[in-house]
Write an enzyme that holds these catalytic residues in place. Structure first.
Site, short mmCIF file in Angstrom:
data_model
loop_
_atom_site.label_atom_id
_atom_site.label_comp_id
_atom_site.label_asym_id
_atom_site.label_seq_id
_atom_site.Cartn_x
_atom_site.Cartn_y
_atom_site.Cartn_z
N HIS A 44 37.77 46.87 12.39
CA HIS A 44 38.14 46.35 11.07
C HIS A 44 37.26 45.17 10.67
CE1 HIS A 44 41.64 48.98 10.86
NE2 HIS A 44 41.75 48.75 12.15
N ARG A 53 30.64 47.81 0.88
CA ARG A 53 31.85 48.63 0.96
C ARG A 53 33.04 47.93 0.34
NH1 ARG A 53 36.29 47.66 4.06
NH2 ARG A 53 37.55 49.43 4.72
N GLY A 77 45.55 54.89 5.15
CA GLY A 77 44.73 54.27 6.18
C GLY A 77 44.54 52.81 5.86
N GLU A 128 50.28 62.34 5.08
CA GLU A 128 50.68 63.69 4.69
C GLU A 128 52.03 64.10 5.25
OE1 GLU A 128 47.78 64.34 8.20
OE2 GLU A 128 48.33 62.79 6.75
N GLU A 144 39.92 54.46 1.97
CA GLU A 144 38.54 54.41 2.47
C GLU A 144 38.49 55.37 3.65
OE1 GLU A 144 36.08 54.33 4.71
OE2 GLU A 144 35.88 52.21 5.18
N GLU A 153 34.95 62.32 11.32
CA GLU A 153 36.33 61.92 11.59
C GLU A 153 37.35 62.77 10.83
OE1 GLU A 153 36.71 57.73 10.85
OE2 GLU A 153 35.90 57.20 12.81
#
Length: 393
Positions: A44, A53, A77, A128, A144, A153
């Protein structure tokens, strides 16, 4: 200039996972390992240190406050919660910060520390799979999710499934569009440090080690910074994803067949194919907004994604105007769902079929492209028949 067909360059990805005979068990272990990795604070720190970003998201959110005021937002996320905090600062009425890793507990502390516990609700789980209170739907999904070469990923699938479950029919996805590009390149620094380095050491020739390095790169891509002046062709679009409509099945396989012309000041060596992506943050035309673009191209400021390079088995001598071609395929592994296999086949511009239309600049392709463009501009002939009618006569 004619190319011989070279063996495929393949990637089985950058992470070796433990295998089991049970497919569900394998997927579960991969997911557990993936989410556990995001409990590492260093990951992170690296992402937040990436100014391009983080500022792109900040500008997309805080530069469009009118699109967030009073809205319900889901951050998929959430990590440290930075994007959720931006949304709260922009005036969102409610933000669901969804985080599947154990970092969710730290995220709650971050939210409280910044005085937004009344707006941001941290939800520990997969986006989900979770259910929102009373079946609530959200106005905006921000995430992101991008990995190396965009798809590494495979987080995108979770975002799309969460979209179908939680987003209102007129809701907005941020980023709204993602585009993957490829271009031919030379690899000066890579060759200098990892291949040519072995040619003369203490008066001895260790060049077979350098060749072994090249051979090893055929098993996985190289993630590194490519300089803009190392590109040898114009960018070729590999894939273009509209996140509002993209289906999960559409990311199982990405395929591109392209020919392009070499651009260089003097004869040089074609040594790899470089991949990068751009993301657009845009709202539908009905909404006034300030669009933002995040680019990971060699021509833009470096990001933590850098660029992904498929290193060719050997250098190819090229000069200005030479035609080169490749067929690039990214296949999602059926056994290891967070991996893609990357296959690159070099094509012969004289012998192999060109896509239609093709922007390589070859006379035949220029004529075809011009003909198609003209046909698109000409109205359909009026022959008295309404070809769009479905009413019975």
């Amino acid at each position: 200039m004619k190319f011989n067909h070279l063996p495929s360059t393949r990637s089985n990805e950058m992470i070796q996972e433990q295998q089991t005979d049970n497919e569900t068990g394998t997927t579960t272990m991969e997911d557990d390992s993936y989410f556990d990795s995001y409990e590492d604070i260093e990951i992170h720190r690296l992402m937040l240190k990436d100014v391009s970003r983080t500022e792109a998201y900040q500008k997309a959110i805080l530069g469009n406050k009118e699109q967030f005021e009073g809205k319900i937002v889901m951050d998929i996320g959430a990590g440290t919660g930075i994007l959720s905090l931006f949304c709260a600062q922009a005036g969102a009425a409610k933000v669901y910060a969804v985080e599947a890793s154990g970092l969710a507990n730290v995220t709650r502390e971050v939210v409280a520390k910044n005085g937004f516990s009344h707006v941001i609700e941290v939800v520990h789980g997969k986006a989900e799979e979770i259910d929102l209170p009373e079946g609530a739907k959200v106005d905006v999904i921000v995430s992101e999710w991008m990995g190396f070469y965009l798809l590494h990923e495979s987080m995108l699938e979770s975002v799309l499934l969460a979209r179908d479950k939680h987003l209102k029919p007129d809701g907005v996805m941020l980023p709204s569009r993602a585009t993957l590009y490829a271009a031919a390149c030379r690899l000066g620094q890579f060759y200098s440090e990892q291949v040519d380095f072995w040619k003369d050491l203490y008066g001895l020739d260790l060049s077979p080690v350098g060749q072994a390095v090249l051979d090893s790169k055929r098993c996985k891509p190289e993630v590194a910074v490519v300089k803009a002046d190392e590109l040898l062709s114009a960018p070729v679009q590999v894939a273009d994803f509209d996140l509002a409509w993209l289906g999960p099945d559409e990311i199982e396989r990405v395929h591109s067949r392209a020919f392009t012309s070499v651009v260089c000041d003097e004869p040089t060596e074609y040594q790899g194919v470089c991949l990068w992506f751009d993301c657009a943050f845009e709202w539908p035309d009905r909404m006034a907004s300030s669009p933002v673009k995040l680019s990971t191209s060699p021509s833009s400021a470096a990001t933590h994604w850098k660029q992904t390079i498929i290193v060719l088995p050997s250098s190819i001598q090229v000069e200005e105007g030479d035609l080169i071609g490749w067929e690039l395929t990214l296949n999602r592994s059926p056994e290891h769902r967070r991996r893609y296999q990357i296959e690159l086949n070099l094509l012969d511009p004289e012998e192999d079929e060109h896509p239609v239309p093709c922007s390589c600049g070859q006379a035949r392709c220029v004529v075809i492209a011009a003909f198609m463009a003209k046909a698109d501009q000409e109205p359909l002939p009026d022959d008295g028949v309404d070809v769009f009618s479905t009413e019975p006569q």
